[in-house]
Design a protein around this motif. Structure first.
Motif, short mmCIF file in Angstrom:
data_model
loop_
_atom_site.label_atom_id
_atom_site.label_comp_id
_atom_site.label_asym_id
_atom_site.label_seq_id
_atom_site.Cartn_x
_atom_site.Cartn_y
_atom_site.Cartn_z
N GLN A 83 -4.89 -9.83 8.42
CA GLN A 83 -4.00 -9.11 7.73
C GLN A 83 -3.09 -8.35 8.68
OE1 GLN A 83 -3.71 -6.99 3.57
NE2 GLN A 83 -4.75 -5.83 4.83
N LEU A 113 4.89 7.06 2.42
CA LEU A 113 5.00 5.76 3.29
C LEU A 113 4.34 4.78 2.56
CD1 LEU A 113 5.93 4.72 6.13
CD2 LEU A 113 3.69 5.03 6.83
N GLN A 147 0.85 5.08 1.11
CA GLN A 147 0.06 6.17 2.10
C GLN A 147 0.59 7.50 2.05
OE1 GLN A 147 0.12 5.65 6.26
NE2 GLN A 147 -1.55 7.02 6.62
N PHE A 151 0.31 -5.39 9.34
CA PHE A 151 0.85 -4.60 8.66
C PHE A 151 2.30 -4.45 9.32
CE2 PHE A 151 -1.53 -2.09 5.54
CZ PHE A 151 -2.89 -2.62 5.69
N GLY A 152 3.38 -4.09 8.43
CA GLY A 152 4.49 -3.68 8.79
C GLY A 152 4.69 -2.28 9.24
N PRO A 153 5.89 -1.81 9.71
CA PRO A 153 5.82 -0.32 9.93
C PRO A 153 6.09 0.72 8.91
CG PRO A 153 8.09 -1.37 10.56
CD PRO A 153 7.08 -2.47 10.13
N TYR A 201 0.82 -1.22 -0.19
CA TYR A 201 -0.13 0.04 0.14
C TYR A 201 0.95 1.20 0.08
CZ TYR A 201 -3.77 -3.19 1.55
OH TYR A 201 -4.54 -4.37 1.64
N LEU A 204 3.65 0.59 2.70
CA LEU A 204 3.28 -0.33 3.79
C LEU A 204 3.18 -1.77 2.98
CD1 LEU A 204 0.77 1.90 5.66
CD2 LEU A 204 2.61 0.83 6.82
N GLY A 221 -2.44 13.43 1.03
CA GLY A 221 -3.80 13.94 0.31
C GLY A 221 -4.59 12.52 -0.17
N GLN A 222 -3.92 11.38 -0.21
CA GLN A 222 -4.68 10.16 -0.82
C GLN A 222 -5.02 9.11 -0.02
OE1 GLN A 222 -6.11 9.97 -3.92
NE2 GLN A 222 -5.29 12.35 -4.28
N GLY A 223 -4.52 9.35 1.25
CA GLY A 223 -4.69 8.31 2.31
C GLY A 223 -3.98 7.03 1.97
N LEU A 224 -4.78 5.85 2.22
CA LEU A 224 -4.04 4.78 2.00
C LEU A 224 -4.54 3.78 0.53
CD1 LEU A 224 -4.18 2.65 5.36
CD2 LEU A 224 -2.26 2.45 3.74
N PHE A 275 -4.14 0.90 -2.44
CA PHE A 275 -3.64 -0.36 -2.64
C PHE A 275 -2.96 -0.54 -3.98
CE2 PHE A 275 -3.75 -4.96 -2.80
CZ PHE A 275 -4.07 -5.28 -4.32
#
Lengths: 114, 114
Positions: free
Chosen positions: B103, B88, B37, B105-107, B35, B90, B40-43, B45
């Motif tokens: 699911q 970022l 992040q 998630f990693g950092p 993903y 992810l 402006g667009q969020g998360l 896929f």
């Protein structure tokens, strides 16, 4: 074209009261919905989910409600605790369609005030 | 069990360069999703891999690619970097394909393009 919308960028709630986070979606193919919680400098963590065949799912202090006709879901946290302060993401999937992975909203920053 | 690990955690590149990010899933997990992040667009896929095959793909240009190895570790590559690729990134792993409620998630890897 944003298919999952969280219209409140932030929400402030007093400790012990109910927090209600809202999410709207436009794609009628979505059949599975999830909420994730994210603390700064960490990846999101899964919180609760709901299938489109249900209208409510409860897990401890967290309850998700789904209104398919309105294409709206909400996450209720009762009672709210200081550790609940985080960014909450609503996500949707068209599992029946098997494509496109998860579609996320932009998140709502929940702040629990003492 | 060790969680999802991503390397490197931070990366600075210049426009036009390419970058490779790495993700090691939780032991026994066969699905890896990526993903992006941004504020402006969020998360958003990017893609999902399961058993070394790309099973889902988001709406990103061909400059974004990935692969999964036989040990389920995954890499993501971005070629000809643009300023807008600063984000970022992810990675998330799950036991099976599209089991988003399982699911983890990693950092994340924070990529800055100058």
């Amino acid at each position: 074209d944003q298919q999952v919308k969280q219209n409140s960028p932030s929400l402030s709630v007093q400790e012990g009261r109910i927090s209600i986070l809202n999410c709207d979606y436009t794609n009628s193919m979505f059949d599975y919905f999830l909420w994730y919680k994210k603390y700064p400098a960490e990846g999101p963590t899964f919180l609760i989910s709901i299938s489109s065949i249900k209208d409510k799912n409860e897990d401890g202090r967290f309850t998700v409600f789904l209104n398919k006709s309105a294409k709206h879901l909400s996450l209720h946290i009762v009672p709210s605790q200081p550790g609940d302060s985080a960014v909450y993401f609503c996500a949707a999937s068209a599992l029946g369609g098997g494509a496109d992975g998860l579609t996320f909203g932009k998140g709502t920053h929940l702040i629990i005030q003492p | 069990k060790a969680g999802v690990t991503q390397t490197p955690r931070y990366l600075i590149k210049t426009r036009g360069q390419q970058v490779t990010l790495s993700c090691s899933p939780i032991s026994g997990h066969r699905s890896v999703s990526w993903y992006q992040q941004t504020p402006g667009q969020g998360l958003q896929f990017l893609f999902e891999y399961f058993s070394e095959t790309q099973r889902n793909k988001g709406n990103f240009p061909g400059r974004f690619s990935g692969r999964q190895f036989s040990n389920s570790r995954s890499e993501m590559n971005v070629s000809t970097l643009e300023l807008g690729d600063s984000a970022l990134y992810l990675c998330a792993s799950s036991p099976q394909y599209s089991s988003y409620n399982e699911q983890f998630f990693g950092p994340g890897t924070r990529l800055t393009v100058l």
